[in-house]
Write a protein that holds these residues in place. Structure first.
Motif, mmCIF file in Angstrom:
data_model
loop_
_atom_site.group_PDB
_atom_site.id
_atom_site.type_symbol
_atom_site.label_atom_id
_atom_site.label_comp_id
_atom_site.label_asym_id
_atom_site.label_seq_id
_atom_site.Cartn_x
_atom_site.Cartn_y
_atom_site.Cartn_z
ATOM 1 N N THR A 1 -30.948 31.680 71.187
ATOM 2 C CA THR A 1 -31.612 32.569 70.238
ATOM 3 C C THR A 1 -32.820 33.198 70.916
ATOM 4 O OG1 THR A 1 -32.536 32.755 68.001
ATOM 5 C CG2 THR A 1 -32.978 30.716 69.171
ATOM 6 N N ASP A 2 -32.957 34.514 70.745
ATOM 7 C CA ASP A 2 -34.139 35.237 71.202
ATOM 8 C C ASP A 2 -34.366 36.387 70.225
ATOM 9 O OD1 ASP A 2 -32.450 37.396 71.975
ATOM 10 O OD2 ASP A 2 -32.382 36.738 74.064
ATOM 11 N N ASP A 3 -35.213 37.344 70.571
ATOM 12 C CA ASP A 3 -35.538 38.431 69.641
ATOM 13 C C ASP A 3 -34.369 39.380 69.377
ATOM 14 O OD1 ASP A 3 -38.094 37.496 69.275
ATOM 15 O OD2 ASP A 3 -38.988 38.824 70.781
ATOM 16 N N LYS A 4 -33.369 39.377 70.248
ATOM 17 C CA LYS A 4 -32.271 40.338 70.120
ATOM 18 C C LYS A 4 -30.913 39.710 69.830
ATOM 19 C CE LYS A 4 -34.500 43.628 73.156
ATOM 20 N NZ LYS A 4 -34.458 44.333 74.423
ATOM 21 N N ASN A 5 -30.747 38.419 70.118
ATOM 22 C CA ASN A 5 -29.438 37.780 70.019
ATOM 23 C C ASN A 5 -29.543 36.363 69.465
ATOM 24 O OD1 ASN A 5 -27.672 39.716 71.752
ATOM 25 N ND2 ASN A 5 -29.477 39.317 73.004
ATOM 26 N N THR A 6 -28.533 36.005 68.702
ATOM 27 C CA THR A 6 -28.390 34.621 68.257
ATOM 28 C C THR A 6 -26.935 34.236 68.445
ATOM 29 O OG1 THR A 6 -30.144 34.836 66.608
ATOM 30 C CG2 THR A 6 -28.586 33.050 66.273
ATOM 31 N N LEU A 7 -26.700 33.112 69.104
ATOM 32 C CA LEU A 7 -25.353 32.587 69.289
ATOM 33 C C LEU A 7 -25.311 31.212 68.638
ATOM 34 C CD1 LEU A 7 -22.542 32.959 70.488
ATOM 35 C CD2 LEU A 7 -23.387 31.906 72.595
ATOM 36 N N ARG A 8 -24.446 31.091 67.626
ATOM 37 C CA ARG A 8 -24.407 29.893 66.792
ATOM 38 C C ARG A 8 -22.997 29.313 66.755
ATOM 39 N NH1 ARG A 8 -24.845 31.756 60.905
ATOM 40 N NH2 ARG A 8 -22.606 31.999 61.112
ATOM 41 N N VAL A 9 -22.927 27.987 66.681
ATOM 42 C CA VAL A 9 -21.664 27.292 66.430
ATOM 43 C C VAL A 9 -21.810 26.608 65.086
ATOM 44 C CG1 VAL A 9 -22.348 25.221 67.712
ATOM 45 C CG2 VAL A 9 -19.922 25.693 67.322
ATOM 46 N N ARG A 10 -20.732 26.646 64.298
ATOM 47 C CA ARG A 10 -20.802 26.087 62.940
ATOM 48 C C ARG A 10 -19.529 25.310 62.633
ATOM 49 N NH1 ARG A 10 -21.838 30.109 57.972
ATOM 50 N NH2 ARG A 10 -24.021 29.596 58.388
ATOM 51 N N ARG A 11 -19.737 24.167 61.996
ATOM 52 C CA ARG A 11 -18.636 23.416 61.399
ATOM 53 C C ARG A 11 -18.864 23.502 59.899
ATOM 54 N NH1 ARG A 11 -14.904 19.140 62.708
ATOM 55 N NH2 ARG A 11 -13.724 18.937 60.789
ATOM 56 N N ALA A 12 -17.945 24.145 59.195
ATOM 57 C CA ALA A 12 -18.030 24.326 57.748
ATOM 58 C C ALA A 12 -16.813 23.666 57.123
ATOM 59 C CB ALA A 12 -18.092 25.809 57.385
ATOM 60 N N GLY A 13 -17.009 22.478 56.587
ATOM 61 C CA GLY A 13 -15.876 21.736 56.047
ATOM 62 C C GLY A 13 -14.895 21.445 57.165
ATOM 63 N N GLU A 14 -13.660 21.888 56.996
ATOM 64 C CA GLU A 14 -12.606 21.649 57.983
ATOM 65 C C GLU A 14 -12.446 22.783 58.986
ATOM 66 O OE1 GLU A 14 -11.042 18.707 58.178
ATOM 67 O OE2 GLU A 14 -12.440 18.144 56.585
ATOM 68 N N ARG A 15 -13.370 23.749 58.989
ATOM 69 C CA ARG A 15 -13.243 24.916 59.853
ATOM 70 C C ARG A 15 -14.400 24.996 60.844
ATOM 71 N NH1 ARG A 15 -12.343 29.918 56.025
ATOM 72 N NH2 ARG A 15 -11.504 30.860 57.920
ATOM 73 N N GLY A 16 -14.151 25.643 61.967
ATOM 74 C CA GLY A 16 -15.174 25.856 62.981
ATOM 75 C C GLY A 16 -15.345 27.339 63.261
ATOM 76 N N PHE A 17 -16.566 27.747 63.629
ATOM 77 C CA PHE A 17 -16.848 29.157 63.893
ATOM 78 C C PHE A 17 -17.838 29.285 65.037
ATOM 79 C CE2 PHE A 17 -15.806 28.828 59.437
ATOM 80 C CZ PHE A 17 -14.884 29.845 59.258
ATOM 81 N N LEU A 18 -17.668 30.340 65.824
ATOM 82 C CA LEU A 18 -18.620 30.744 66.839
ATOM 83 C C LEU A 18 -19.081 32.143 66.435
ATOM 84 C CD1 LEU A 18 -19.922 29.856 69.517
ATOM 85 C CD2 LEU A 18 -18.077 31.083 70.688
ATOM 86 N N THR A 19 -20.402 32.339 66.319
ATOM 87 C CA THR A 19 -20.932 33.587 65.780
ATOM 88 C C THR A 19 -22.051 34.119 66.652
ATOM 89 O OG1 THR A 19 -20.491 32.761 63.551
ATOM 90 C CG2 THR A 19 -21.934 34.673 63.720
ATOM 91 N N TRP A 20 -21.980 35.408 66.957
ATOM 92 C CA TRP A 20 -23.066 36.132 67.603
ATOM 93 C C TRP A 20 -23.656 37.078 66.569
ATOM 94 C CZ3 TRP A 20 -23.551 41.417 67.947
ATOM 95 C CH2 TRP A 20 -24.673 41.881 68.658
#
Length: 158
Positions: free
Chosen positions: A32-51
């Motif tokens: 994470t910085d002023d221009k970009n955020t890269l996140r990984v998430r586990r939501a219940g039984e699902r996974g996500f990679l988000t920019w």
């Protein structure tokens, strides 16, 4: 690439009477910085990679891909605890819009944020009675800024 347009609000505990079944979310921040955020998430039984890109008003570019739950768990295990947070997310309808109500856990317990995604920035929103005040433009209420905190941000007048 999609554009995320959302408004975020502090919510009062009264909203919990409308929160029926939710999904447990654990998410961590790879970068994470002023221009970009890269996140990984586990939501219940699902996974996500988000920019997510830099916020401009209530909008920002977002690119999200579903990943396997095992991959999400693997990436989350690589992160130190201070780069992760946990919350329960509930979906609550009000005045024709669906609100995401996040009830934070751990050191952020007591913090309840509600956000609504919009079609365009000027879209009118009828605020529910359980909304306290808007925090869309307050960086301290972004999830990427909440990680690592020992307590929720203090609620000061806008």
């Amino acid at each position: 690439m999609r554009v995320e347009i959302e408004r975020r609000f502090l919510a009062a505990p009264e909203v919990l009477t409308r929160c029926q079944s939710g999904v447990h979310i654990r998410q961590g921040y790879l970068h994470t910085d002023d221009k970009n955020t890269l996140r990984v998430r586990r939501a219940g039984e699902r996974g996500f990679l988000t920019w997510k890109g830099k916020k401009q008003g209530s909008s920002r570019a977002e690119f999200e891909r579903e990943i396997s739950p095992d991959t999400a768990d693997f990436l989350l295990r690589l992160l130190p605890p201070e780069r992760c947070l946990e919350k329960m997310r509930y979906r609550v309808e009000h005045a024709g819009l669906m609100w995401d109500v996040d009830v934070f856990e751990g050191p952020l317990a007591g913090l309840i944020l509600a956000e609504v995604e919009l079609q365009h920035e000027g879209q009118p929103v009828t605020l529910p009675p359980w909304v306290m005040r808007e925090v869309t433009h307050e960086k301290r209420y972004r999830n990427s800024r909440l990680v690592g905190r020992r307590s929720p941000p203090r609620n000061r007048a806008a």
